[in-house]
Write a protein that holds these residues in place. Structure first.
Motif, PDB file in Angstrom:
ATOM      1  N   VAL A 144       0.838  -1.206   0.000  1.00  0.00           N
ATOM      2  CA  VAL A 144       0.000   0.000   0.000  1.00  0.00           C
ATOM      3  C   VAL A 144       0.870   1.253   0.000  1.00  0.00           C
ATOM      4  O   VAL A 144       0.630   2.217  -0.746  1.00  0.00           O
ATOM      5  CB  VAL A 144      -0.937   0.009   1.234  1.00  0.00           C
ATOM      6  CG1 VAL A 144      -1.681   1.347   1.335  1.00  0.00           C
ATOM      7  CG2 VAL A 144      -1.921  -1.137   1.154  1.00  0.00           C
ATOM      8  N   LYS A 145       1.910   1.254   0.817  1.00  0.00           N
ATOM      9  CA  LYS A 145       2.803   2.411   0.933  1.00  0.00           C
ATOM     10  C   LYS A 145       3.544   2.665  -0.379  1.00  0.00           C
ATOM     11  O   LYS A 145       3.679   3.818  -0.818  1.00  0.00           O
ATOM     12  CB  LYS A 145       3.780   2.187   2.077  1.00  0.00           C
ATOM     13  CG  LYS A 145       4.661   3.368   2.392  1.00  0.00           C
ATOM     14  CD  LYS A 145       5.264   3.269   3.783  1.00  0.00           C
ATOM     15  CE  LYS A 145       5.941   1.971   4.060  1.00  0.00           C
ATOM     16  NZ  LYS A 145       6.559   1.926   5.394  1.00  0.00           N
ATOM     17  N   MET A 146       4.018   1.618  -1.030  1.00  0.00           N
ATOM     18  CA  MET A 146       4.740   1.773  -2.297  1.00  0.00           C
ATOM     19  C   MET A 146       3.824   2.325  -3.385  1.00  0.00           C
ATOM     20  O   MET A 146       4.230   3.164  -4.196  1.00  0.00           O
ATOM     21  CB  MET A 146       5.326   0.428  -2.730  1.00  0.00           C
ATOM     22  CG  MET A 146       6.434  -0.111  -1.841  1.00  0.00           C
ATOM     23  SD  MET A 146       7.862   0.982  -1.715  1.00  0.00           S
ATOM     24  CE  MET A 146       7.565   1.741  -0.130  1.00  0.00           C
ATOM     25  N   LEU A 147       2.591   1.859  -3.416  1.00  0.00           N
ATOM     26  CA  LEU A 147       1.634   2.354  -4.405  1.00  0.00           C
ATOM     27  C   LEU A 147       1.334   3.837  -4.181  1.00  0.00           C
ATOM     28  O   LEU A 147       1.209   4.609  -5.140  1.00  0.00           O
ATOM     29  CB  LEU A 147       0.337   1.535  -4.336  1.00  0.00           C
ATOM     30  CG  LEU A 147       0.437   0.081  -4.824  1.00  0.00           C
ATOM     31  CD1 LEU A 147      -0.884  -0.656  -4.575  1.00  0.00           C
ATOM     32  CD2 LEU A 147       0.802   0.038  -6.306  1.00  0.00           C
ATOM     33  N   ALA A 148       1.241   4.254  -2.912  1.00  0.00           N
ATOM     34  CA  ALA A 148       0.973   5.657  -2.601  1.00  0.00           C
ATOM     35  C   ALA A 148       2.128   6.548  -3.044  1.00  0.00           C
ATOM     36  O   ALA A 148       1.920   7.628  -3.613  1.00  0.00           O
ATOM     37  CB  ALA A 148       0.716   5.822  -1.107  1.00  0.00           C
ATOM     38  N   LEU A 149       3.369   6.112  -2.802  1.00  0.00           N
ATOM     39  CA  LEU A 149       4.529   6.900  -3.214  1.00  0.00           C
ATOM     40  C   LEU A 149       4.656   6.951  -4.730  1.00  0.00           C
ATOM     41  O   LEU A 149       5.040   7.976  -5.305  1.00  0.00           O
ATOM     42  CB  LEU A 149       5.798   6.314  -2.589  1.00  0.00           C
ATOM     43  CG  LEU A 149       5.914   6.465  -1.069  1.00  0.00           C
ATOM     44  CD1 LEU A 149       7.155   5.739  -0.551  1.00  0.00           C
ATOM     45  CD2 LEU A 149       5.966   7.935  -0.667  1.00  0.00           C
ATOM     46  N   ALA A 150       4.323   5.833  -5.399  1.00  0.00           N
ATOM     47  CA  ALA A 150       4.342   5.821  -6.867  1.00  0.00           C
ATOM     48  C   ALA A 150       3.314   6.804  -7.413  1.00  0.00           C
ATOM     49  O   ALA A 150       3.570   7.524  -8.397  1.00  0.00           O
ATOM     50  CB  ALA A 150       4.053   4.408  -7.382  1.00  0.00           C
ATOM     51  N   LEU A 151       2.153   6.876  -6.761  1.00  0.00           N
ATOM     52  CA  LEU A 151       1.120   7.818  -7.182  1.00  0.00           C
ATOM     53  C   LEU A 151       1.597   9.255  -7.027  1.00  0.00           C
ATOM     54  O   LEU A 151       1.342  10.111  -7.887  1.00  0.00           O
ATOM     55  CB  LEU A 151      -0.152   7.589  -6.353  1.00  0.00           C
ATOM     56  CG  LEU A 151      -1.353   8.493  -6.682  1.00  0.00           C
ATOM     57  CD1 LEU A 151      -1.810   8.266  -8.120  1.00  0.00           C
ATOM     58  CD2 LEU A 151      -2.507   8.213  -5.712  1.00  0.00           C
ATOM     59  N   PHE A 152       2.324   9.547  -5.942  1.00  0.00           N
ATOM     60  CA  PHE A 152       2.872  10.888  -5.734  1.00  0.00           C
ATOM     61  C   PHE A 152       3.802  11.279  -6.882  1.00  0.00           C
ATOM     62  O   PHE A 152       3.712  12.385  -7.421  1.00  0.00           O
ATOM     63  CB  PHE A 152       3.633  10.958  -4.405  1.00  0.00           C
ATOM     64  CG  PHE A 152       4.425  12.223  -4.230  1.00  0.00           C
ATOM     65  CD1 PHE A 152       3.799  13.405  -3.840  1.00  0.00           C
ATOM     66  CD2 PHE A 152       5.795  12.257  -4.476  1.00  0.00           C
ATOM     67  CE1 PHE A 152       4.520  14.588  -3.693  1.00  0.00           C
ATOM     68  CE2 PHE A 152       6.526  13.430  -4.321  1.00  0.00           C
ATOM     69  CZ  PHE A 152       5.881  14.594  -3.937  1.00  0.00           C
ATOM     70  N   VAL A 153       4.687  10.370  -7.259  1.00  0.00           N
ATOM     71  CA  VAL A 153       5.635  10.662  -8.342  1.00  0.00           C
ATOM     72  C   VAL A 153       4.895  10.875  -9.656  1.00  0.00           C
ATOM     73  O   VAL A 153       5.174  11.830 -10.404  1.00  0.00           O
ATOM     74  CB  VAL A 153       6.662   9.522  -8.485  1.00  0.00           C
ATOM     75  CG1 VAL A 153       7.536   9.731  -9.721  1.00  0.00           C
ATOM     76  CG2 VAL A 153       7.535   9.431  -7.237  1.00  0.00           C
ATOM     77  N   ILE A 154       3.938  10.024  -9.959  1.00  0.00           N
ATOM     78  CA  ILE A 154       3.195  10.118 -11.221  1.00  0.00           C
ATOM     79  C   ILE A 154       2.460  11.450 -11.330  1.00  0.00           C
ATOM     80  O   ILE A 154       2.434  12.096 -12.386  1.00  0.00           O
ATOM     81  CB  ILE A 154       2.201   8.945 -11.340  1.00  0.00           C
ATOM     82  CG1 ILE A 154       2.967   7.628 -11.514  1.00  0.00           C
ATOM     83  CG2 ILE A 154       1.242   9.161 -12.508  1.00  0.00           C
ATOM     84  CD1 ILE A 154       2.093   6.392 -11.409  1.00  0.00           C
ATOM     85  N   VAL A 155       1.868  11.908 -10.227  1.00  0.00           N
ATOM     86  CA  VAL A 155       1.058  13.128 -10.253  1.00  0.00           C
ATOM     87  C   VAL A 155       1.913  14.390 -10.131  1.00  0.00           C
ATOM     88  O   VAL A 155       1.668  15.392 -10.802  1.00  0.00           O
ATOM     89  CB  VAL A 155       0.006  13.091  -9.119  1.00  0.00           C
ATOM     90  CG1 VAL A 155      -0.736  14.420  -9.027  1.00  0.00           C
ATOM     91  CG2 VAL A 155      -0.973  11.953  -9.357  1.00  0.00           C
ATOM     92  N   ALA A 156       2.948  14.358  -9.270  1.00  0.00           N
ATOM     93  CA  ALA A 156       3.731  15.571  -9.005  1.00  0.00           C
ATOM     94  C   ALA A 156       4.852  15.821 -10.010  1.00  0.00           C
ATOM     95  O   ALA A 156       5.213  16.974 -10.273  1.00  0.00           O
ATOM     96  CB  ALA A 156       4.314  15.499  -7.593  1.00  0.00           C
ATOM     97  N   LEU A 157       5.426  14.772 -10.581  1.00  0.00           N
ATOM     98  CA  LEU A 157       6.573  14.945 -11.482  1.00  0.00           C
ATOM     99  C   LEU A 157       6.269  15.826 -12.688  1.00  0.00           C
ATOM    100  O   LEU A 157       7.132  16.623 -13.111  1.00  0.00           O
ATOM    101  CB  LEU A 157       7.098  13.578 -11.926  1.00  0.00           C
ATOM    102  CG  LEU A 157       8.471  13.575 -12.613  1.00  0.00           C
ATOM    103  CD1 LEU A 157       9.523  14.226 -11.701  1.00  0.00           C
ATOM    104  CD2 LEU A 157       8.888  12.155 -12.981  1.00  0.00           C
TER     105      LEU A 157
END
Length: 468
Positions: free
Chosen positions: A181-194
């Motif tokens: 769950v934590k890895m998916l949340a961080l991946a989502l942050f990168v996808i949206v913020a990058l």
């Protein structure tokens, strides 16, 4: 004088004091990633940005490199001495009793403060959600920040301690699921913020210089700033792999699985951290999220992604307990080993029918909950780092000593280029220690001076298992 440096002999443990061997390498990798990736990147990146500006990216690289040297040394020692106790046990076997006591006493400080820091970090993400439901703000922060008590931090420690008391395998399996769950949340942050990356946000890149320097903060308090000052705090974000070594007596195949768990989790986390750090400082100017209790969620809100920010906050609330679980697990096992050696009351060594040290887990939870309920996160993290740096240094020294003392002894994992890696780990840890706030260094020395008094007047006469 010689007895101060008597070394421990690893002997078979009585059946009633044995921990159940239920963990394999996937459990250990998940335990490591779960313990490493957490408050450091979800919360302390804001503190690091305040100390170093955009150069916090460089702070991550430096702290990660030093931790990698220590991780390789831990991997070798954990397979040579597959016993619970981590750096404390390695120091007792290799360097002698008084060194082991100092390291064990430092580990008490480290793990207590790490668990407290993570609990406060979890509360930072949970508080806005709770306040939206009518929960009083004064019950989400300790007195130094104007509140009464940090009730959410105390609550989550109690939940995780209860889970650990149920059994090691059960808690490790749940931990693995929450890590996903934590890895998916961080991946989502990168996808949206990058996509919002703006090179202008990186200027000036190093506003406070490289070495530690003292500057007056807006509230009149002197703050240590610079790339190395930030690295000394962010260093907190990388340790957690050492919690894996405390699971030696609960691992099915420690000779193989401990090395895989330590090295594998460290490599994964260095890559994750650098990616998150670059995305964060590029998407928003560091002054806008410095010292925020929920910096990644704040960045998402500032780039007009409130829904994703809420998802990240909820994911943090769900998944940050994996860090608590990893460190509370490690601390209880170190306390357990020290009690078995006579440093703590013998009654704490009793294990449950499931093979879990319930008494020591409950005692640990009470201690860290008291700290988390009243102290601010930056002060706790800095002092925790001091204890960790001492432990990492000791493990690097142990590798060098054993390479000279017993060069032909079987080693399932050998630290590559040990004559270079171990000294780099020692020098790097020393540099980071002196980059900590001066007050933190003095507190750490005071803690160990107090610890030596306890050693000479209480612990030393009760120490067992060492040769004369």
């Amino acid at each position: 004088m010689t007895s101060l440096f008597r070394r421990k002999i690893i002997t078979p443990v009585a059946p009633e004091d044995q921990l159940a061997r239920t963990l394999s390498w996937p459990h250990l990798v998940a335990l490591g990633v779960g313990a490493i990736v957490g408050t450091g990147i979800l919360t302390l990146i804001g503190v690091g940005a305040d100390r170093a500006g955009p150069a916090v990216i460089l702070s991550f690289v430096i702290a990660g490199a030093i931790c990698s040297c220590a991780a390789l040394c831990y991997a070798e020692m954990s397979t040579m001495i597959p016993a619970a106790g981590s750096a404390y046990t390695y120091s007792y076997v290799v360097l002698g009793e008084i060194i082991a006591w100092v390291i064990g006493w430092s580990l008490m400080l480290e793990y207590s403060l790490v668990v407290s820091t993570v609990a406060v970090g979890w509360s930072g993400y949970a508080a806005p959600l709770l306040e939206g439901l009518g929960f009083p703000h004064s019950l989400t922060q300790g007195p130094p920040l104007g509140g009464i008590i940090n009730a959410p931090a105390i609550f989550i420690i109690a939940v995780v301690a209860g889970l650990l008391s149920l059994g090691t395998k059960e808690s490790a399996t749940l931990n693995a699921a929450l890590v996903v769950v934590k890895m998916l949340a961080l991946a989502l942050f990168v996808i949206v913020a990058l996509p919002h990356f703006d090179a202008a946000n990186l200027h000036p890149f190093m506003p406070f210089g490289f070495a530690k320097s003292a500057e007056m903060g807006p509230d009149g308090v002197v703050v240590a700033r610079g790339v190395m000052a930030a690295a000394a705090i962010i260093f907190f974000a990388f340790y957690g792999f050492d919690a894996i070594s405390t699971a030696a007596e609960e691992t099915k195949n420690p000779g193989r699985d401990l090395a895989i768990g330590i090295v594998g989790s460290m490599i994964a986390c260095v890559i994750i951290y650098i990616l998150i750090g670059v995305t964060a400082v590029g998407a928003l100017h560091y002054t806008q999220f410095a010292n925020s209790p929920d910096p990644l969620a704040l960045i998402l809100r500032q780039v007009n992604q409130p829904i994703v920010a809420t998802i990240l906050a909820v994911s943090a609330v769900i998944a940050l307990p994996t860090v608590l679980l990893g460190f509370l697990f490690g601390q209880s096992r170190i306390f357990f080993t020290m009690a078995r050696d006579g440093l703590l009351p013998e009654g704490l060594t009793k294990v449950s029918k499931r093979g879990s040290p319930v008494r020591i887990t409950v005692l640990t939870a009470v201690l860290v909950a008291a700290i988390a309920g009243f102290a601010p996160i930056d002060a706790i993290a800095a002092l925790a780092n001091a204890g960790t740096l001492a432990a990492f240094t000791a493990v690097c020294v142990c590798v060098l000593v054993m390479r000279r003392r017993e060069p032909d002894k079987a080693r399932t994992f050998r630290t590559p280029f040990a004559s270079v890696v171990a000294p780099l780990g020692i020098l790097g840890c020393a540099y980071l220690f002196f980059s900590l706030p001066t007050r933190t260094e003095l507190y750490f020395l005071g803690w160990n001076a107090f610890g030596l008094l306890i050693y000479f007047f209480y612990a030393r006469p009760r120490m067992t298992g060492a040769e004369a």
